[in-house]
Design a protein around this motif. Structure first.
Motif, PDB file in Angstrom:
ATOM      1  N   TYR A  90      27.787  40.784  25.580  1.00 37.24           N
ATOM      2  CA  TYR A  90      27.562  39.548  26.456  1.00 37.24           C
ATOM      3  C   TYR A  90      29.085  38.965  27.069  1.00 37.24           C
ATOM      4  CZ  TYR A  90      22.790  40.326  25.967  1.00 37.24           C
ATOM      5  OH  TYR A  90      21.381  41.034  25.959  1.00 37.24           O
ATOM      6  N   LEU A  91      29.572  38.720  27.912  1.00 33.56           N
ATOM      7  CA  LEU A  91      30.544  37.992  28.443  1.00 33.56           C
ATOM      8  C   LEU A  91      30.108  36.322  28.453  1.00 33.56           C
ATOM      9  CD1 LEU A  91      33.673  38.804  30.826  1.00 33.56           C
ATOM     10  CD2 LEU A  91      32.870  36.475  30.153  1.00 33.56           C
ATOM     11  N   VAL A  92      30.096  35.729  27.634  1.00 31.17           N
ATOM     12  CA  VAL A  92      29.718  34.312  27.528  1.00 31.17           C
ATOM     13  C   VAL A  92      30.777  33.647  28.417  1.00 31.17           C
ATOM     14  CG1 VAL A  92      29.636  32.360  25.909  1.00 31.17           C
ATOM     15  CG2 VAL A  92      29.173  34.495  25.171  1.00 31.17           C
ATOM     16  N   ASP A  93      32.080  33.644  28.327  1.00 30.72           N
ATOM     17  CA  ASP A  93      32.839  32.775  29.240  1.00 30.72           C
ATOM     18  C   ASP A  93      34.556  33.357  29.149  1.00 30.72           C
ATOM     19  OD1 ASP A  93      33.744  31.440  31.391  1.00 30.72           O
ATOM     20  OD2 ASP A  93      33.072  29.360  30.328  1.00 30.72           O
ATOM     21  N   TYR A  94      35.358  33.149  29.907  1.00 31.06           N
ATOM     22  CA  TYR A  94      36.685  33.303  29.839  1.00 31.06           C
ATOM     23  C   TYR A  94      37.520  32.218  30.410  1.00 31.06           C
ATOM     24  CZ  TYR A  94      36.368  34.622  34.831  1.00 31.06           C
ATOM     25  OH  TYR A  94      36.275  34.448  36.176  1.00 31.06           O
ATOM     26  N   ALA A  95      38.817  32.210  30.091  1.00 32.06           N
ATOM     27  CA  ALA A  95      39.645  31.179  30.531  1.00 32.06           C
ATOM     28  C   ALA A  95      40.926  31.738  30.737  1.00 32.06           C
ATOM     29  CB  ALA A  95      39.777  30.109  29.487  1.00 32.06           C
ATOM     30  N   CYS A  96      41.505  31.497  31.953  1.00 34.39           N
ATOM     31  CA  CYS A  96      42.914  31.963  32.554  1.00 34.39           C
ATOM     32  C   CYS A  96      44.063  30.647  32.362  1.00 34.39           C
ATOM     33  CB  CYS A  96      42.890  32.524  34.007  1.00 34.39           C
ATOM     34  SG  CYS A  96      41.804  34.048  34.183  1.00 34.39           S
ATOM     35  N   PHE A 274      56.891  40.607  38.167  1.00 37.97           N
ATOM     36  CA  PHE A 274      56.031  40.216  36.974  1.00 37.97           C
ATOM     37  C   PHE A 274      56.229  38.346  36.742  1.00 37.97           C
ATOM     38  CE2 PHE A 274      55.876  44.421  35.628  1.00 37.97           C
ATOM     39  CZ  PHE A 274      54.613  44.619  35.012  1.00 37.97           C
ATOM     40  N   ARG A 275      55.052  37.808  36.353  1.00 42.48           N
ATOM     41  CA  ARG A 275      55.311  36.336  36.275  1.00 42.48           C
ATOM     42  C   ARG A 275      54.315  36.001  34.999  1.00 42.48           C
ATOM     43  NH1 ARG A 275      58.946  37.372  39.065  1.00 42.48           N
ATOM     44  NH2 ARG A 275      59.175  36.280  41.142  1.00 42.48           N
ATOM     45  N   ILE A 276      54.385  34.717  34.737  1.00 42.12           N
ATOM     46  CA  ILE A 276      53.898  34.323  33.576  1.00 42.12           C
ATOM     47  C   ILE A 276      52.254  34.023  33.535  1.00 42.12           C
ATOM     48  CG2 ILE A 276      54.207  31.816  34.036  1.00 42.12           C
ATOM     49  CD1 ILE A 276      54.751  31.218  31.375  1.00 42.12           C
ATOM     50  N   GLY A 277      51.455  34.511  32.859  1.00 45.47           N
ATOM     51  CA  GLY A 277      50.117  34.220  32.866  1.00 45.47           C
ATOM     52  C   GLY A 277      49.187  34.975  31.668  1.00 45.47           C
ATOM     53  N   GLY A 278      47.972  34.587  31.342  1.00 44.55           N
ATOM     54  CA  GLY A 278      47.313  35.039  30.243  1.00 44.55           C
ATOM     55  C   GLY A 278      45.867  34.989  30.133  1.00 44.55           C
ATOM     56  N   ALA A 279      45.078  35.414  29.565  1.00 45.60           N
ATOM     57  CA  ALA A 279      43.625  35.087  29.721  1.00 45.60           C
ATOM     58  C   ALA A 279      43.146  35.353  28.176  1.00 45.60           C
ATOM     59  CB  ALA A 279      42.767  36.116  30.668  1.00 45.60           C
ATOM     60  N   ALA A 280      41.799  34.600  27.945  1.00 44.84           N
ATOM     61  CA  ALA A 280      41.014  34.492  26.823  1.00 44.84           C
ATOM     62  C   ALA A 280      39.738  34.839  27.009  1.00 44.84           C
ATOM     63  CB  ALA A 280      41.390  33.521  25.787  1.00 44.84           C
ATOM     64  N   GLY A 424      51.270  36.048  41.037  1.00 44.79           N
ATOM     65  CA  GLY A 424      52.102  37.293  40.664  1.00 44.79           C
ATOM     66  C   GLY A 424      51.481  38.456  39.858  1.00 44.79           C
ATOM     67  N   ASN A 425      52.237  39.626  39.128  1.00 42.95           N
ATOM     68  CA  ASN A 425      51.781  40.483  38.507  1.00 42.95           C
ATOM     69  C   ASN A 425      51.739  39.818  37.121  1.00 42.95           C
ATOM     70  OD1 ASN A 425      51.251  42.537  36.687  1.00 42.95           O
ATOM     71  ND2 ASN A 425      52.498  44.104  37.713  1.00 42.95           N
ATOM     72  N   THR A 426      50.573  39.581  36.772  1.00 40.04           N
ATOM     73  CA  THR A 426      50.482  38.894  35.319  1.00 40.04           C
ATOM     74  C   THR A 426      49.993  39.812  34.101  1.00 40.04           C
ATOM     75  OG1 THR A 426      48.165  38.031  35.363  1.00 40.04           O
ATOM     76  CG2 THR A 426      49.832  36.502  35.969  1.00 40.04           C
ATOM     77  N   SER A 427      50.235  41.201  34.654  1.00 40.34           N
ATOM     78  CA  SER A 427      50.142  42.268  33.576  1.00 40.34           C
ATOM     79  C   SER A 427      48.664  42.437  33.524  1.00 40.34           C
ATOM     80  CB  SER A 427      50.625  42.095  32.390  1.00 40.34           C
ATOM     81  OG  SER A 427      50.714  43.455  31.646  1.00 40.34           O
ATOM     82  N   SER A 428      48.117  42.411  32.120  1.00 44.80           N
ATOM     83  CA  SER A 428      46.883  43.137  31.594  1.00 44.80           C
ATOM     84  C   SER A 428      45.934  41.835  32.065  1.00 44.80           C
ATOM     85  CB  SER A 428      46.773  43.274  30.561  1.00 44.80           C
ATOM     86  OG  SER A 428      47.227  42.200  29.544  1.00 44.80           O
ATOM     87  N   SER A 429      46.190  40.640  32.343  1.00 45.55           N
ATOM     88  CA  SER A 429      45.294  39.453  32.597  1.00 45.55           C
ATOM     89  C   SER A 429      45.022  39.099  33.855  1.00 45.55           C
ATOM     90  CB  SER A 429      45.921  37.973  31.935  1.00 45.55           C
ATOM     91  OG  SER A 429      47.178  37.758  32.607  1.00 45.55           O
ATOM     92  N   SER A 430      45.611  39.952  34.900  1.00 42.77           N
ATOM     93  CA  SER A 430      45.446  39.712  36.367  1.00 42.77           C
ATOM     94  C   SER A 430      43.874  40.055  36.534  1.00 42.77           C
ATOM     95  CB  SER A 430      46.339  40.726  37.078  1.00 42.77           C
ATOM     96  OG  SER A 430      45.723  42.119  37.130  1.00 42.77           O
ATOM     97  N   ILE A 431      43.252  41.006  36.047  1.00 38.85           N
ATOM     98  CA  ILE A 431      41.917  41.355  36.554  1.00 38.85           C
ATOM     99  C   ILE A 431      40.779  40.004  36.358  1.00 38.85           C
ATOM    100  CG2 ILE A 431      41.791  43.782  36.127  1.00 38.85           C
ATOM    101  CD1 ILE A 431      41.016  43.609  33.380  1.00 38.85           C
ATOM    102  N   TRP A 432      41.314  39.210  35.276  1.00 33.17           N
ATOM    103  CA  TRP A 432      40.484  37.929  35.100  1.00 33.17           C
ATOM    104  C   TRP A 432      40.922  36.809  35.875  1.00 33.17           C
ATOM    105  CZ3 TRP A 432      36.831  39.170  32.129  1.00 33.17           C
ATOM    106  CH2 TRP A 432      36.983  40.328  31.237  1.00 33.17           C
ATOM    107  N   TYR A 433      42.076  36.712  36.297  1.00 31.75           N
ATOM    108  CA  TYR A 433      42.453  35.861  37.509  1.00 31.75           C
ATOM    109  C   TYR A 433      41.447  36.050  38.801  1.00 31.75           C
ATOM    110  CZ  TYR A 433      46.341  33.721  35.017  1.00 31.75           C
ATOM    111  OH  TYR A 433      47.101  33.216  34.156  1.00 31.75           O
ATOM    112  N   GLU A 434      41.555  37.662  39.096  1.00 30.30           N
ATOM    113  CA  GLU A 434      40.725  37.928  40.218  1.00 30.30           C
ATOM    114  C   GLU A 434      39.256  37.632  40.071  1.00 30.30           C
ATOM    115  OE1 GLU A 434      41.745  42.184  40.308  1.00 30.30           O
ATOM    116  OE2 GLU A 434      43.845  41.723  40.446  1.00 30.30           O
ATOM    117  N   LEU A 435      38.669  37.954  38.930  1.00 28.03           N
ATOM    118  CA  LEU A 435      37.323  37.431  38.833  1.00 28.03           C
ATOM    119  C   LEU A 435      36.941  35.821  38.788  1.00 28.03           C
ATOM    120  CD1 LEU A 435      34.468  38.866  37.870  1.00 28.03           C
ATOM    121  CD2 LEU A 435      35.042  38.460  35.471  1.00 28.03           C
TER     122      LEU A 435
END
Length: 493
Positions: A90-96, A274-280, A424-435
């Motif tokens: 289960y995906l409990v939650d995430y943060a960008c 590419f720009r700054i970003g990340g997700a947990a 921008g393109n935040t690399s691997s974390s972009s799919i979480w910003y989209e969600l």
């Protein structure tokens, strides 16, 4: 002319409804066939007398060994099934991570900064301006603090500060939103392609949050923009082994040490995108977490095309003729990405597509192979399998290509385009910003299926499929919290 156009539109509309009717008929064919069978069973059961039921009971009483053996078989089989079955993840939650406004890079400021650096010639400056104008990036994307200095200061210490700012910012929000303590986490997977210091990024997180000593930690490097799906897959496998556990996936990229200061055009593209970003992301295999979780992981499909030399070299970190390091993007990138996508959906299709689409695909394939019918290959309608699409915001061309190849509607790629525009393109974390964008728009309903798809160097195409467990609302401190009312915006052509 108008009459012909209306007639053509009517034909397209009729074909649409014919296909929709075919889809529903094939999908529910088994249920329709079971109706008369159930009717026969009910009629036959109603004819049984009390005497027949009594005789059956007496027969079982006189065959005690048979009953005991059957019961033991059922009991052992049930035990084996429950012990070996795959555990739900289960995906409990995430943060960008939301960068501070002081790090914003407007287009004019970006170009002025590039001129003042003095490392780009006139041809490169014209190229940068042209690419930036067509990139799909807006005026609010952010660059790390070291790149705002004149001259830029891409030191190891500045790179560490950028990564800590992003990772800890996302994790602080995640822990606050979920009320999960860092010591409760048993599995940690961190991915960052271009920045891999010692101690590792995963060790930096463990040190910051004083996580427990027996945590299973992993640090993935060099795996490109699809690494978040790879990390989710690794965390899923670990959760199949370790019961009643939490796993955290942290996805980011480092810009500070990976800005290109030369004049090779193939290496200048990443500077514009590419720009700054990340997700947990917090994952759990605890059944008690289902009620509060947002999504359930259904499938992960990974495709690696690295055996092909062109695919292997199409995204490559290297030095130019004068020793400046950068990431080179091949002109064949879109073709290679298209081939990787085809391979990926060939595996994913049978897992998610309704039987109606699989039949159409199989029939056209057989017709072409066996009787040389020269029928155009059938492209399955993935809109029948998914309600939402999170296409990696790698660039405008990537989104355009997938929209075209998968026959998607503008609404299906809206989250990807708006994420590219805002962050921008935040690399691997972009799919979480989209969600997060879809949740902020209130579009995620219980039972909706989400397809996250991303491409990475090597060359890889990876997919993750999620099922919404409830009507999902945006979490506190969502990256879209203060600006979602302004989106979608009109993009220039």
């Amino acid at each position: 002319m108008n009459g012909e156009k209306n007639s053509s539109n009517n034909r397209v509309l009729k074909l649409k409804y014919v296909k929709l009717g075919y889809h529903y008929l094939i999908t529910h064919l088994l249920k329709l066939c079971l109706v008369p069978l159930m009717a026969v069973i009910i009629v036959q059961a109603s004819r049984l007398s009390l005497n027949d039921i009594h005789q059956t009971w007496l027969h079982l009483e006189h065959n005690l060994v048979y009953v005991v053996v059957l019961s033991a078989f059922v009991l052992v089989g049930s035990t084996v099934y429950f012990m070996t079955r795959k555990r739900s993840v289960y995906l409990v939650d995430y943060a960008c991570y939301l960068p501070p406004s002081k790090l914003k890079v407007e287009h004019d400021r970006f170009m002025k900064h590039c001129k003042l650096m003095g490392c780009f010639d006139e041809t490169s400056l014209v190229f940068l301006d042209k690419i930036l104008g067509r990139s799909g990036l807006g005026e609010e994307t952010c660059a790390p603090e070291a790149m705002h200095c004149l001259p830029p200061k891409p030191s190891m210490e500045a790179a560490r500060q950028e990564t800590e700012q992003v990772m800890f910012g996302a994790l602080d929000t995640l822990f606050a939103n979920t009320n999960v303590k860092p010591k409760d986490v048993g599995i940690l997977v961190v991915n960052c392609s271009l920045f891999n210091p010692t101690p590792s990024l995963s060790s930096m997180i463990i040190n910051k949050y004083k996580m427990r000593g027996n945590i299973k930690s992993f640090n993935l490097g060099g795996m490109g923009c699809s690494a978040s799906v790879i990390s989710v897959d690794l965390a899923k496998d670990m959760l199949q082994v370790h019961r009643n556990n939490y796993a955290i996936v942290v996805s980011t990229e480092n810009i500070t040490q990976n800005w290109y200061f030369g004049n090779n055009k193939a290496m200048l593209l990443p500077n514009c995108l590419f720009r700054i970003g990340g997700a947990a992301v917090l994952l759990s295999n605890k059944s008690v977490d289902r009620r509060r979780s947002k999504y359930k992981l259904i499938h992960v499909v990974r495709t690696h095309c690295g055996a092909n030399n062109k695919a292997f070299n199409c995204v490559r970190q290297e030095q130019d003729d004068i020793g400046k390091t950068g990431v080179s993007l091949s002109k064949d990138l879109m073709t290679i990405a298209g081939n990787a996508l085809k391979s990926n959906i060939t595996t994913l299709g049978p897992l998610v597509l309704p039987i109606s689409e699989q039949i159409l695909f199989f029939v056209t394939l057989v017709a072409n192979k066996l009787i040389n019918a020269k029928i155009k290959p059938y492209i399955p309608d993935f809109k029948l399998a998914f309600e939402h699409f999170c296409i990696h915001a790698g660039g405008r061309a990537v989104i355009d290509e997938l929209e075209k190849n998968l026959h998607l509607l503008p609404v299906h790629v809206e989250a990807s385009r708006m994420t590219l525009h805002r962050f921008g393109n935040t690399s691997s974390s972009s799919i979480w910003y989209e969600l997060a964008y879809m949740e902020a728009k209130g579009r995620m309903q219980k039972g909706d299926r989400v397809w996250q798809i991303a491409f990475g160097s090597g060359f890889k195409c990876n997919s993750a499929v999620w099922l919404a467990l409830k009507n999902v609302k945006p979490s506190c401190n969502s990256p879209w919290e203060g600006c979602i009312h302004r989106y979608p915006v009109q993009l220039s052509l």
